[in-house]
Design a protein around this motif. Structure first.
Motif, PDB file in Angstrom:
ATOM      1  N   PRO A  29       0.519  -1.292  -0.097  1.00 57.38           N
ATOM      2  CA  PRO A  29      -0.099   0.156   0.133  1.00 57.38           C
ATOM      3  C   PRO A  29       0.880   1.329  -0.021  1.00 57.38           C
ATOM      4  O   PRO A  29       1.978   1.457   0.282  1.00 57.38           O
ATOM      5  N   ALA A  30       0.255   2.355  -0.403  1.00 64.03           N
ATOM      6  CA  ALA A  30       1.009   3.669  -0.707  1.00 64.03           C
ATOM      7  C   ALA A  30       1.432   4.343   0.787  1.00 64.03           C
ATOM      8  O   ALA A  30       0.753   3.981   1.811  1.00 64.03           O
ATOM      9  N   GLU A  31       2.656   4.553   0.881  1.00 64.83           N
ATOM     10  CA  GLU A  31       3.200   4.898   2.284  1.00 64.83           C
ATOM     11  C   GLU A  31       2.721   6.373   2.585  1.00 64.83           C
ATOM     12  O   GLU A  31       2.430   6.836   3.662  1.00 64.83           O
ATOM     13  N   LEU A  32       2.348   7.052   1.470  1.00 66.91           N
ATOM     14  CA  LEU A  32       2.038   8.426   1.625  1.00 66.91           C
ATOM     15  C   LEU A  32       0.792   8.596   0.965  1.00 66.91           C
ATOM     16  O   LEU A  32       0.393   8.203  -0.009  1.00 66.91           O
ATOM     17  N   TRP A  33       0.082   9.522   1.686  1.00 69.78           N
ATOM     18  CA  TRP A  33      -1.277  10.129   1.019  1.00 69.78           C
ATOM     19  C   TRP A  33      -1.175  11.527   0.670  1.00 69.78           C
ATOM     20  O   TRP A  33      -0.853  12.205   1.565  1.00 69.78           O
ATOM     21  N   HIS A  34      -1.340  11.996  -0.531  1.00 71.13           N
ATOM     22  CA  HIS A  34      -1.380  13.359  -0.891  1.00 71.13           C
ATOM     23  C   HIS A  34      -2.527  14.071  -0.374  1.00 71.13           C
ATOM     24  O   HIS A  34      -3.676  13.261  -0.311  1.00 71.13           O
ATOM     25  N   GLU A  35      -2.492  15.167  -0.218  1.00 69.77           N
ATOM     26  CA  GLU A  35      -3.654  15.844   0.442  1.00 69.77           C
ATOM     27  C   GLU A  35      -4.873  15.959  -0.407  1.00 69.77           C
ATOM     28  O   GLU A  35      -5.992  16.194  -0.004  1.00 69.77           O
ATOM     29  N   ASP A  36      -4.488  15.947  -1.713  1.00 63.69           N
ATOM     30  CA  ASP A  36      -5.294  16.128  -2.764  1.00 63.69           C
ATOM     31  C   ASP A  36      -6.010  14.931  -3.046  1.00 63.69           C
ATOM     32  O   ASP A  36      -6.934  14.789  -4.107  1.00 63.69           O
ATOM     33  N   ARG A  37      -5.592  13.831  -2.607  1.00 67.13           N
ATOM     34  CA  ARG A  37      -6.168  12.381  -2.866  1.00 67.13           C
ATOM     35  C   ARG A  37      -7.577  12.461  -2.399  1.00 67.13           C
ATOM     36  O   ARG A  37      -8.102  12.757  -0.982  1.00 67.13           O
ATOM     37  N   THR A  38      -8.579  11.922  -3.465  1.00 69.02           N
ATOM     38  CA  THR A  38     -10.003  12.006  -3.021  1.00 69.02           C
ATOM     39  C   THR A  38      -9.992  10.580  -2.170  1.00 69.02           C
ATOM     40  O   THR A  38      -9.667   9.494  -2.633  1.00 69.02           O
ATOM     41  N   LEU A  39     -10.503  10.503  -0.921  1.00 71.52           N
ATOM     42  CA  LEU A  39     -10.836   9.339  -0.073  1.00 71.52           C
ATOM     43  C   LEU A  39     -11.997   8.865  -0.148  1.00 71.52           C
ATOM     44  O   LEU A  39     -12.126   7.792  -0.488  1.00 71.52           O
ATOM     45  N   THR A  40     -13.086   9.854  -0.211  1.00 71.44           N
ATOM     46  CA  THR A  40     -14.404   9.308  -0.121  1.00 71.44           C
ATOM     47  C   THR A  40     -15.168  10.437  -1.075  1.00 71.44           C
ATOM     48  O   THR A  40     -14.995  11.521  -1.386  1.00 71.44           O
ATOM     49  N   ILE A  41     -16.456   9.666  -1.406  1.00 70.25           N
ATOM     50  CA  ILE A  41     -17.211  10.344  -2.365  1.00 70.25           C
ATOM     51  C   ILE A  41     -18.821  10.221  -1.676  1.00 70.25           C
ATOM     52  O   ILE A  41     -19.291   8.804  -1.514  1.00 70.25           O
ATOM     53  N   MET A  42     -19.373  11.171  -1.327  1.00 71.80           N
ATOM     54  CA  MET A  42     -20.812  11.013  -0.770  1.00 71.80           C
ATOM     55  C   MET A  42     -21.563  11.918  -1.298  1.00 71.80           C
ATOM     56  O   MET A  42     -21.551  12.956  -1.999  1.00 71.80           O
ATOM     57  N   TYR A  43     -22.841  11.503  -1.787  1.00 67.03           N
ATOM     58  CA  TYR A  43     -23.869  11.900  -2.359  1.00 67.03           C
ATOM     59  C   TYR A  43     -24.705  12.747  -1.470  1.00 67.03           C
ATOM     60  O   TYR A  43     -25.233  12.442  -0.542  1.00 67.03           O
ATOM     61  N   THR A  44     -24.993  13.964  -1.968  1.00 69.30           N
ATOM     62  CA  THR A  44     -26.005  14.824  -1.490  1.00 69.30           C
ATOM     63  C   THR A  44     -26.589  15.518  -2.466  1.00 69.30           C
ATOM     64  O   THR A  44     -26.367  15.812  -3.922  1.00 69.30           O
ATOM     65  N   SER A  45     -28.037  15.737  -2.064  1.00 64.84           N
ATOM     66  CA  SER A  45     -28.876  16.195  -3.159  1.00 64.84           C
ATOM     67  C   SER A  45     -29.058  17.300  -3.974  1.00 64.84           C
ATOM     68  O   SER A  45     -29.309  17.725  -5.089  1.00 64.84           O
ATOM     69  N   GLY A  46     -28.576  18.440  -3.244  1.00 64.94           N
ATOM     70  CA  GLY A  46     -28.546  19.493  -3.784  1.00 64.94           C
ATOM     71  C   GLY A  46     -29.946  20.060  -3.732  1.00 64.94           C
ATOM     72  O   GLY A  46     -31.062  19.545  -3.511  1.00 64.94           O
ATOM     73  N   THR A  47     -30.049  21.173  -4.877  1.00 70.54           N
ATOM     74  CA  THR A  47     -31.639  21.601  -5.106  1.00 70.54           C
ATOM     75  C   THR A  47     -32.101  21.307  -6.622  1.00 70.54           C
ATOM     76  O   THR A  47     -33.323  21.732  -6.885  1.00 70.54           O
ATOM     77  N   GLY A  81     -22.359  13.932  -6.326  1.00 68.80           N
ATOM     78  CA  GLY A  81     -21.415  13.107  -5.572  1.00 68.80           C
ATOM     79  C   GLY A  81     -20.292  14.014  -5.239  1.00 68.80           C
ATOM     80  O   GLY A  81     -19.422  14.704  -6.032  1.00 68.80           O
ATOM     81  N   VAL A  82     -20.217  14.150  -3.782  1.00 68.50           N
ATOM     82  CA  VAL A  82     -18.986  15.306  -3.392  1.00 68.50           C
ATOM     83  C   VAL A  82     -17.879  14.657  -3.253  1.00 68.50           C
ATOM     84  O   VAL A  82     -17.727  13.630  -2.360  1.00 68.50           O
ATOM     85  N   ARG A  83     -16.979  14.939  -3.481  1.00 69.00           N
ATOM     86  CA  ARG A  83     -15.340  14.617  -3.258  1.00 69.00           C
ATOM     87  C   ARG A  83     -14.949  15.135  -2.189  1.00 69.00           C
ATOM     88  O   ARG A  83     -15.075  16.425  -1.912  1.00 69.00           O
ATOM     89  N   GLN A  84     -14.214  14.276  -1.249  1.00 69.09           N
ATOM     90  CA  GLN A  84     -13.734  14.461   0.285  1.00 69.09           C
ATOM     91  C   GLN A  84     -12.340  14.124   0.097  1.00 69.09           C
ATOM     92  O   GLN A  84     -12.062  12.894   0.002  1.00 69.09           O
ATOM     93  N   THR A  85     -11.368  15.068   0.212  1.00 66.43           N
ATOM     94  CA  THR A  85     -10.258  14.666   0.125  1.00 66.43           C
ATOM     95  C   THR A  85      -9.469  14.151   1.275  1.00 66.43           C
ATOM     96  O   THR A  85      -9.907  14.679   2.405  1.00 66.43           O
ATOM     97  N   ALA A  86      -8.245  13.697   1.279  1.00 64.13           N
ATOM     98  CA  ALA A  86      -7.293  13.515   2.436  1.00 64.13           C
ATOM     99  C   ALA A  86      -7.211  14.818   3.379  1.00 64.13           C
ATOM    100  O   ALA A  86      -7.271  14.813   4.584  1.00 64.13           O
ATOM    101  N   GLY A  87      -6.933  15.886   2.459  1.00 64.00           N
ATOM    102  CA  GLY A  87      -6.691  17.091   3.126  1.00 64.00           C
ATOM    103  C   GLY A  87      -7.995  17.674   3.809  1.00 64.00           C
ATOM    104  O   GLY A  87      -8.001  18.205   4.994  1.00 64.00           O
ATOM    105  N   ASN A  88      -9.204  17.380   3.263  1.00 61.64           N
ATOM    106  CA  ASN A  88     -10.464  17.716   3.707  1.00 61.64           C
ATOM    107  C   ASN A  88     -10.822  17.202   5.195  1.00 61.64           C
ATOM    108  O   ASN A  88     -10.976  17.913   6.227  1.00 61.64           O
ATOM    109  N   HIS A  89     -10.641  15.742   5.353  1.00 65.87           N
ATOM    110  CA  HIS A  89     -10.948  15.122   6.214  1.00 65.87           C
ATOM    111  C   HIS A  89      -9.926  15.587   7.363  1.00 65.87           C
ATOM    112  O   HIS A  89     -10.099  15.603   8.553  1.00 65.87           O
TER     113      HIS A  89
END
Lengths: 479, 479
Positions: B131-149, B155-163
């Motif tokens: 497995p990767a030793e390092l995670w870049h802060e821009d790496r997308t870890l998760t995508i969660m859906y939110t409905s908006g208007t 599908g919202v990207r959440q990066t390592a830096g976000n979390h």
């Protein structure tokens, strides 16, 4: 990554919380920001601009904090001058860093070199300006000089990202509680002191400030619980323990821990501290890593005596060339807390090779990943918490017309932990007193060797590298 | 900025500390990393590569944690599917996100759409990989859906830096202590649950996991002090308070706080909690900000009733168009926790304009800088902690051949906090039961309107925008 201006953000989030407490006075985060902003306006009133590099020569205490924060608000890169240096040493750092001005206290005015514009703040007119709302993580906040092995001190850049990741990783490791108060008896121009100011802004934590280390006051505050954490080197720690034991006092339940840097803490001290209700967290760090890079948890202090613990969360440590646990080699460090580089004459020397800082320190990792530092920069002397680099003293010694070669090593000292001892090969007989006087003119008092030995030749290895360890050993035998 | 792989780093730093506790079982950080690595190898054994986007459809509990961490170790971007969605809703998210595989529990297998390769893990062969030793802060870890208007979930990207910045800012605000245990009764596919897993890795903190919210067990653990912090929405909070009061129990001294999201907590609840020794920290956040963006300190809970507090350290909040404190407008958010953008059909819509997320929520800042959220996305319905977007339900309703127009608004409900109510303009008479059955086929049960009102026309403003607030008001009057 951008972060909001730490000083303004903190004043906006927790304006009424105490930022700095000193003697009988205290300042909230709002008051601190206002004082610092007044100073920033006077600094800018001198005609200096955002992005300028300026040097600070200060005596410590709250005014120094406001001066530092004022400089950050003004948008400067701050060269943090050690007020214990001689005028010649200061001149080197000011010149090398290309600082365009020096801000100083009146009491230190005579120490600043004539060649640089010296600004005393109170005489300046104020300029109204709007400080930056955001700080980029790559912005250099501070520059601190560290001597390295060449004899020429190197100006280390410390960015907002360096200080920030250091503070965050420290919180993940040491915890953080409502009502935390960090006792700062370290010089603010050192990373050990400055990092407490960063944490204060980032966490919203109170700093209890001592203008200079006061063992009596420290022991009293620990016993009263008016502080919860303290940074100290072994030599300071033991003085605090002596006082507490002598008065039959214990740490108050609110006091949690002493973060102990500057070399391993002997295990008898750890046992004595534990008996007084004090946890000792031993740490390993340096100017290039903006404070702690590894810290030993209190629960492991006795099980892993002599270790500096494991890396903090963002950091990695490896031993160059090590193939298995226990192999010794140069300590390499990687992480967002590592300096991006140097200024001045070393600005072209990379601080990192493939993302790793080569510390020059020798160490090993055990089979659980605990770091043991065996030799700091091979030869670094830590004397009363100050870093002394033998090469710098050797450079001065060989400047004497009668000295052919010089080697300097740290030897044990009851009061200071270690002090420098000089080994000299002379061209013609010369008195130790003369060498001492020669050094005293050119070096800060704490760097002046306490011992002078005249030898036929210096121990060197096959590639002619001076073996300072052997100097040390020779001194011990001779004693 | 790079950070060490959180899962491996944590297992290396505090291998023997408890990571997950669930029912009578517990796993250390080392054990969790090992379990997750086994899963990662099986995931990679299916032929998937680092950087692939895969979806997770899970039931909750420790196996879900290992699956999530397995996916992160495998180097995937994880689309976090809400297991309460219908097959059609899931199909939309899988297709829109272009997930190349779905990993699921056997119990949910029939819910995954046929068109996507569905992998059950236990039947896969393992592939050994590093497995990767390092995670870049821009790496997308998760995508969660939110409905908006718009009616189409985004599908919202959440990066390592976000979390990471979210977790760090949360620690600076809420504190962090040795022995902290965070009770997680939130779904792990939501940011409210996932953010607890991130904090656990980053802080080295234990998570006490409930597969689904259990008010009895939560109250008992709070009274026993086996947990120290909990995340909850108001509807959960009040059930816990009821039980504690009914049994004449109080929170143990080790229990510190409940982080309360999903809308303001009524002040009577806060008083009741205080009387039981529980601090309530009200928070405002969303999928696009990877959890909390502002949090109200416990000490301000009664003084600032209805407020969501001040931004966390890295964050800034402003009100669009506001000229002075108290002016209302759209809430704009800036900081390293804000998503860089969306995937799928919204991948070209910028998430930020000049560095600011336009939340669609309406709010104001008072003269001390405290945020008051007046209307969430104008119309968001929070029902039992789930976000329901009226536009999504309206889209379904107007799909019925006899429906001309539809408007949906949240109305108060004793059990769920709020539930959706439908207002429909029909082409010809139709039974409410038929509309309900129509919705039930196409929407997750919690999104199916509980009330149906047949109206002549829908309230609209001059630019023909549906005024859902007026629907709500009409419903209250009519009741």
């Amino acid at each position: 990554m951008m972060t909001p201006n730490w000083i303004l953000q903190r004043a906006s989030l927790t304006p009424d919380r105490i930022a700095i407490s000193w003697e009988e006075q205290q300042w909230t985060f709002r008051e601190m920001a206002e004082r610092s902003m007044d100073i920033a306006k006077k600094m800018r009133g001198t005609g200096l601009q955002e992005g300028n590099r300026v040097a600070l020569l200060t005596t410590g205490g709250p005014e120094t904090v406001f001066l530092i924060h004022g400089g950050l608000l003004a948008g400067f890169e701050l060269v943090m001058l050690n007020s214990r240096l001689t005028a010649a040493e200061l001149a080197y750092q000011i010149e090398d860093s290309e600082a365009v001005a020096v801000f100083t206290d009146d009491s230190l005015l005579d120490r600043a070199p004539d060649s640089t514009p010296v600004s005393r703040l109170l005489c300046g007119k104020a300029e109204d300006f709007k400080p930056a709302e955001l700080w980029h993580e790559d912005r250099t906040l501070t520059i601190m000089y560290t001597s390295g092995t060449t004899g020429f001190p190197k100006g280390v850049r410390q960015t907002a990202g360096n200080h920030l990741s250091s503070a965050a990783a420290s919180a993940f490791n040491m915890g953080l509680q409502d009502g935390d108060v960090w006792l700062c008896a370290m010089p603010l121009f050192h990373i050990s002191g400055f990092s407490i100011l960063s944490r204060s802004l980032i966490y919203g934590m109170t700093v209890r400030l001592q203008s200079k280390f006061d063992a009596e006051a420290s022991a009293r505050e620990i016993a009263e619980g008016s502080v919860t954490t303290m940074s100290a080197v072994s030599a300071q720690l033991v003085r605090v323990l002596d006082i507490l034991e002598g008065r039959k006092l214990r740490a108050d339940g609110r006091f949690r821990q002493i973060l102990a840097g500057g070399g391993p803490v002997p295990s008898p001290y750890i046992r004595r501290a534990e008996a007084l209700g004090i946890q000792i967290l031993q740490t390993y760090g340096m100017t290039e890593t903006s404070s702690q890079t590894a810290t030993l948890a209190a629960e492991d202090a006795l099980r892993k005596t002599g270790s500096s613990g494991k890396p903090l969360f963002f950091n990695r440590i490896r031993i160059e060339g090590a193939e298995k646990p226990g192999d010794e080699g140069e300590i390499l460090i990687s992480g967002p807390h590592v300096t991006p580089g140097y200024v001045g004459r070393f600005s072209d020397s990379p601080a990192q090779v493939d993302g790793w800082l080569h510390t020059g320190d020798i160490g090993k990792l055990d089979d659980e990943g605990f770091l043991y530092v065996l030799d700091r920069r091979s030869d670094l002397i830590i004397s009363g918490g100050e870093n002394i680099y033998p090469a710098e003293i050797e450079q001065v010694l060989v400047g004497h017309p009668d000295v052919a070669e010089a080697g300097v090593a740290g030897v044990e000292d009851k009061h200071w932990g270690h002090v420098p001892a000089a080994f000299v090969v002379v061209r013609k007989a010369i008195a130790a007193e003369e060498l001492e006087a020669f050094c005293r003119e050119r070096l800060a008092p704490y760097k002046v060797p306490k011992y002078y030995r005249f030898v036929e030749e210096l121990p060197r290895n096959a590639s002619n590298k001076l073996l300072r360890r052997e100097l040390r050993a020779a001194f011990e035998i001779e004693k």
